[in-house]
Design a protein around this motif. Structure first.
Motif, mmCIF file in Angstrom:
data_model
loop_
_atom_site.group_PDB
_atom_site.id
_atom_site.type_symbol
_atom_site.label_atom_id
_atom_site.label_comp_id
_atom_site.label_asym_id
_atom_site.label_seq_id
_atom_site.Cartn_x
_atom_site.Cartn_y
_atom_site.Cartn_z
ATOM 1 N N VAL A 124 22.084 -0.865 -9.658
ATOM 2 C CA VAL A 124 23.104 0.182 -9.716
ATOM 3 C C VAL A 124 24.350 -0.244 -8.944
ATOM 4 O O VAL A 124 24.265 -0.953 -7.940
ATOM 5 C CB VAL A 124 22.565 1.521 -9.148
ATOM 6 N N SER A 125 25.492 0.199 -9.400
ATOM 7 C CA SER A 125 26.762 -0.165 -8.763
ATOM 8 C C SER A 125 27.039 0.626 -7.488
ATOM 9 O O SER A 125 27.904 0.245 -6.704
ATOM 10 C CB SER A 125 27.909 0.056 -9.752
ATOM 11 N N TRP A 126 26.294 1.695 -7.245
ATOM 12 C CA TRP A 126 26.569 2.554 -6.092
ATOM 13 C C TRP A 126 25.811 2.147 -4.823
ATOM 14 O O TRP A 126 25.774 2.912 -3.852
ATOM 15 C CB TRP A 126 26.325 4.024 -6.432
ATOM 16 N N LEU A 127 25.258 0.939 -4.800
ATOM 17 C CA LEU A 127 24.587 0.439 -3.579
ATOM 18 C C LEU A 127 25.255 -0.812 -3.028
ATOM 19 O O LEU A 127 24.625 -1.623 -2.371
ATOM 20 C CB LEU A 127 23.106 0.151 -3.862
ATOM 21 N N THR A 128 26.536 -0.991 -3.268
ATOM 22 C CA THR A 128 27.263 -2.147 -2.746
ATOM 23 C C THR A 128 27.701 -1.870 -1.300
ATOM 24 O O THR A 128 27.649 -0.725 -0.846
ATOM 25 C CB THR A 128 28.460 -2.488 -3.642
ATOM 26 N N ALA A 156 23.990 -10.676 -5.478
ATOM 27 C CA ALA A 156 22.921 -11.680 -5.585
ATOM 28 C C ALA A 156 21.889 -11.557 -4.467
ATOM 29 O O ALA A 156 20.681 -11.568 -4.727
ATOM 30 C CB ALA A 156 23.525 -13.088 -5.598
ATOM 31 N N ARG A 157 22.323 -11.432 -3.219
ATOM 32 C CA ARG A 157 21.378 -11.416 -2.096
ATOM 33 C C ARG A 157 20.467 -10.185 -2.122
ATOM 34 O O ARG A 157 19.299 -10.254 -1.749
ATOM 35 C CB ARG A 157 22.109 -11.558 -0.769
ATOM 36 N N ALA A 158 20.994 -9.049 -2.587
ATOM 37 C CA ALA A 158 20.172 -7.836 -2.703
ATOM 38 C C ALA A 158 19.203 -7.976 -3.869
ATOM 39 O O ALA A 158 18.034 -7.575 -3.764
ATOM 40 C CB ALA A 158 21.053 -6.610 -2.873
ATOM 41 N N GLN A 159 19.661 -8.526 -4.977
ATOM 42 C CA GLN A 159 18.791 -8.746 -6.130
ATOM 43 C C GLN A 159 17.643 -9.696 -5.768
ATOM 44 O O GLN A 159 16.489 -9.454 -6.123
ATOM 45 C CB GLN A 159 19.588 -9.327 -7.300
ATOM 46 N N GLN A 160 17.966 -10.770 -5.050
ATOM 47 C CA GLN A 160 16.940 -11.735 -4.648
ATOM 48 C C GLN A 160 15.949 -11.100 -3.678
ATOM 49 O O GLN A 160 14.738 -11.321 -3.790
ATOM 50 C CB GLN A 160 17.607 -12.972 -4.028
ATOM 51 N N GLY A 191 0.789 -1.233 0.000
ATOM 52 C CA GLY A 191 0.000 0.000 0.000
ATOM 53 C C GLY A 191 0.819 1.280 0.000
ATOM 54 O O GLY A 191 0.254 2.370 -0.062
ATOM 55 N N GLN A 192 2.138 1.166 0.070
ATOM 56 C CA GLN A 192 2.982 2.362 0.062
ATOM 57 C C GLN A 192 3.179 2.847 -1.376
ATOM 58 O O GLN A 192 3.200 2.047 -2.310
ATOM 59 C CB GLN A 192 4.339 2.065 0.711
ATOM 60 N N PRO A 193 3.343 4.148 -1.566
ATOM 61 C CA PRO A 193 3.445 4.724 -2.918
ATOM 62 C C PRO A 193 4.861 4.643 -3.503
ATOM 63 O O PRO A 193 5.481 5.660 -3.808
ATOM 64 C CB PRO A 193 3.023 6.175 -2.689
ATOM 65 N N ILE A 194 5.375 3.455 -3.672
ATOM 66 C CA ILE A 194 6.735 3.279 -4.188
ATOM 67 C C ILE A 194 6.730 3.463 -5.704
ATOM 68 O O ILE A 194 5.929 2.849 -6.407
ATOM 69 C CB ILE A 194 7.272 1.882 -3.817
ATOM 70 N N SER A 195 7.636 4.317 -6.185
ATOM 71 C CA SER A 195 7.717 4.553 -7.626
ATOM 72 C C SER A 195 8.891 3.821 -8.265
ATOM 73 O O SER A 195 8.923 3.674 -9.492
ATOM 74 C CB SER A 195 7.814 6.046 -7.909
ATOM 75 N N ALA A 196 9.868 3.377 -7.460
ATOM 76 C CA ALA A 196 11.017 2.666 -8.009
ATOM 77 C C ALA A 196 11.640 1.782 -6.938
ATOM 78 O O ALA A 196 11.633 2.129 -5.756
ATOM 79 C CB ALA A 196 12.057 3.644 -8.533
ATOM 80 N N ILE A 197 12.173 0.646 -7.371
ATOM 81 C CA ILE A 197 12.992 -0.217 -6.525
ATOM 82 C C ILE A 197 14.382 -0.200 -7.134
ATOM 83 O O ILE A 197 14.569 -0.558 -8.300
ATOM 84 C CB ILE A 197 12.448 -1.660 -6.456
ATOM 85 N N ILE A 198 15.349 0.249 -6.334
ATOM 86 C CA ILE A 198 16.737 0.347 -6.784
ATOM 87 C C ILE A 198 17.564 -0.570 -5.903
ATOM 88 O O ILE A 198 17.474 -0.497 -4.679
ATOM 89 C CB ILE A 198 17.247 1.803 -6.698
ATOM 90 N N ALA A 199 18.380 -1.447 -6.520
ATOM 91 C CA ALA A 199 19.091 -2.463 -5.744
ATOM 92 C C ALA A 199 20.554 -2.596 -6.148
ATOM 93 O O ALA A 199 20.938 -2.333 -7.286
ATOM 94 C CB ALA A 199 18.392 -3.810 -5.908
ATOM 95 N N SER A 200 21.319 -3.066 -5.188
ATOM 96 C CA SER A 200 22.704 -3.460 -5.407
ATOM 97 C C SER A 200 22.746 -4.611 -6.410
ATOM 98 O O SER A 200 21.813 -5.418 -6.477
ATOM 99 C CB SER A 200 23.286 -3.935 -4.063
#
Length: 149
Positions: free
Chosen positions: A74-78, A52-56, A40-49
């Motif tokens: 994105v590479s800047w969330l490692t 593998a564990r962040a992608q999953q 129910g939250q108004p999320i407009s984007a999911i951005i991930a490292s």
């Protein structure tokens, strides 16, 4: 704007590289329990490292929410990325979910809230922080909550 910061769920202890560590079954459950807090939250984007564990984790959240847009990788969330770099790259006033790792997530929350890195926010696996503010700038966002699965 709202910004949610989610640490990935519990991951395997060993893999050929840190980036290849997959979620455990327990970590999948943690991620799904955290996803329930986003319904129910108004999320407009999911951005991930790209790890593998962040992608999953991001994919589990995406599926649980029925979120149509693709996950932005994105590479800047490692783990060792700089909170300052994240703010430079995160040029948005949309409501965004970031999926990343410690020590980055704790430092980023502290930087957004206090404007410095001296008191990192404790974040356990699949902990979900919610911040609010006009724009994601150092010291200008308020920590609304941190929920642990």
């Amino acid at each position: 704007m709202k910004l949610w910061i989610l640490r990935h769920g519990e991951a395997e202890a060993h893999a050929p590289s840190d980036a290849q560590r997959n979620l455990t079954e327990h970590g999948r459950g943690e991620a799904l329990r955290s996803a329930a807090n986003l319904i129910g939250q108004p999320i407009s984007a999911i951005i991930a490292s790209p790890y593998a564990r962040a992608q999953q984790t991001a994919q589990l959240v995406r599926e649980a929410l029925g979120f149509d847009p693709e996950i932005r990788t994105v590479s800047w969330l490692t783990p060792d990325s700089s909170p300052l770099q994240v703010l430079e790259e995160l040029d948005t006033d949309d409501n965004v979910l970031l999926v990343s790792h410690q020590p980055l997530v704790g430092s980023l929350i502290s930087f957004l809230q206090h404007g410095h890195l001296r008191q990192p926010q404790p974040m356990y696996t699949a902990s979900l922080a919610e911040l609010e503010g006009d724009f994601p700038l150092a010291g200008l966002m308020s920590l609304v909550s941190v929920k642990n699965p």
